[in-house]
Write an enzyme that holds these catalytic residues in place. Structure first.
Site, mmCIF file in Angstrom:
data_model
loop_
_atom_site.group_PDB
_atom_site.id
_atom_site.type_symbol
_atom_site.label_atom_id
_atom_site.label_comp_id
_atom_site.label_asym_id
_atom_site.label_seq_id
_atom_site.Cartn_x
_atom_site.Cartn_y
_atom_site.Cartn_z
ATOM 1 N N GLU A 1 -3.851 1.603 -7.872
ATOM 2 C CA GLU A 1 -4.293 2.641 -6.936
ATOM 3 C C GLU A 1 -3.342 3.829 -7.044
ATOM 4 O O GLU A 1 -2.296 3.864 -6.375
ATOM 5 C CB GLU A 1 -4.339 2.099 -5.503
ATOM 6 C CG GLU A 1 -4.930 3.112 -4.530
ATOM 7 C CD GLU A 1 -5.242 2.507 -3.165
ATOM 8 O OE1 GLU A 1 -6.397 2.124 -2.938
ATOM 9 O OE2 GLU A 1 -4.328 2.414 -2.335
ATOM 10 N N HIS B 1 0.848 -1.192 0.000
ATOM 11 C CA HIS B 1 0.000 0.000 0.000
ATOM 12 C C HIS B 1 0.889 1.249 0.000
ATOM 13 O O HIS B 1 1.934 1.272 0.659
ATOM 14 C CB HIS B 1 -0.931 0.000 1.224
ATOM 15 C CG HIS B 1 -1.997 1.046 1.107
ATOM 16 N ND1 HIS B 1 -1.739 2.379 1.325
ATOM 17 C CD2 HIS B 1 -3.300 0.968 0.737
ATOM 18 C CE1 HIS B 1 -2.851 3.069 1.108
ATOM 19 N NE2 HIS B 1 -3.809 2.234 0.745
HETATM 20 P P1 PGA Z 1 -9.702 5.918 -0.104
HETATM 21 O O1 PGA Z 1 -8.466 4.950 0.289
HETATM 22 O O2 PGA Z 1 -10.805 5.055 -0.584
HETATM 23 O O3 PGA Z 1 -10.026 6.643 1.167
HETATM 24 O O4 PGA Z 1 -9.181 6.820 -1.185
HETATM 25 C C1 PGA Z 1 -8.133 3.873 -0.533
HETATM 26 C C2 PGA Z 1 -6.843 3.273 -0.064
HETATM 27 O O5 PGA Z 1 -5.960 4.000 0.412
HETATM 28 O O6 PGA Z 1 -6.662 2.042 -0.161
#
Ligand code: PGA
Length: 250
Positions: free
Chosen positions: A166, A98
């Site tokens: 992401e 992450h």
């Molecule tokens: P968010 O976070 O949905 O608050 O943007 C997603 C993540 O960091 O996995």
């Protein structure tokens, strides 16, 4: 096709009581949508108690995930948690790489060791990749992350990973964080697919999108067959959002 909803609670909620209450809500609500695969990733300290809530009222449709893991089994590693310890509480998934961990110093080399360990333990890694800032070099960044994160991982094992695009700039807590457009996310996922296809002969992989997903935009992502699911942070802590998100993943 059933969709995947990964709830990343991050360092929330503040108390065990709140965590139990929220988790009970997930278990109850998900009964209505038996096709959706729901993975809740709470802070480590809540895993034991939450695992007791699983399967109490029949087979649970919700699985537990961890937000991180260490690559050794045991020993002098202060503050770390092993796959063996997670296994004991029925954890089936682990977030790996992450961006909030990368920002604290986690390197691709460490992410690679974690991936290998999670796979060896028979759990499903949810690997997160993506660029920090909007960039014309996104593809190069993805090439670099994927090559390093998947070093020495077999094609068979890569096929088991939930590969999540992401982009860091799209995370809701990022200053000015706003979701990516579904078209751009699909484009990035197709880049990831092509990058992997150049090096491996792969079975179908599940590709996820994360970054400011909520009940208002989730449909626009999941309407694309290339996106098998979503990783949700802040919206995954709010009951009204959870209900709506679940109803839109069925
Ligand atoms: P968010 O976070 O949905 O608050 O943007 C997603 C993540 O960091 O996995």
């Amino acid at each position: 096709m059933s969709k995947i909803f990964v709830a990343n609670w991050k360092m929330n909620p503040g108390t065990l009581e709140e965590a139990k209450n929220l988790f009970a809500f997930y278990i109850e609500e998900s009964q209505k949508y038996p096709k959706t695969r729901v993975v809740v990733c709470p802070p480590f300290v809540y895993l034991e108690e939450l695992s007791k809530q699983l399967g109490v009222s029949g087979p649970s449709l919700v699985s537990l995930g961890a937000q991180d893991v260490f690559w050794e089994e045991s020993g002098a590693f202060t503050g770390e948690i092993s796959t063996k310890q997670l296994n004991e509480f029925g954890v089936k998934y682990v977030l790996v790489g992450h961006s909030e961990r990368r920002a604290l110093g986690e390197t691709d080399e460490m992410i690679n060791k974690k991936l290998l360990k999670v796979l060896e333990a028979g759990m499903t890694p949810i690997l997160l990749v993506g660029e920090k800032e909007k960039s014309d070099y996104r593809e190069d960044i993805l090439i670099d992350q994927l090559a390093n994160d998947f070093k020495d991982v077999s094609a068979e094992d890569i096929s088991k990973v939930f590969v999540t695009y992401e982009p860091v700039w799209a995370i809701s807590s990022h200053s000015g964080g706003q979701s990516d457009t579904p078209e751009n996310a699909v484009q990035a996922i197709s880049e990831i697919k092509n990058i992997l296809a150049r090096s491996y002969k792969l079975e179908a992989i599940s590709y996820l999108y994360g970054g400011s997903v909520n009940s208002s935009n989730i449909e626009s992502f999941l309407s694309h067959p290339e996106i098998s699911g979503v990783v949700v942070g802040s919206a995954s802590l709010k009951k009204d959002e959870i209900s709506k998100i679940l109803s839109l993943t069925k």
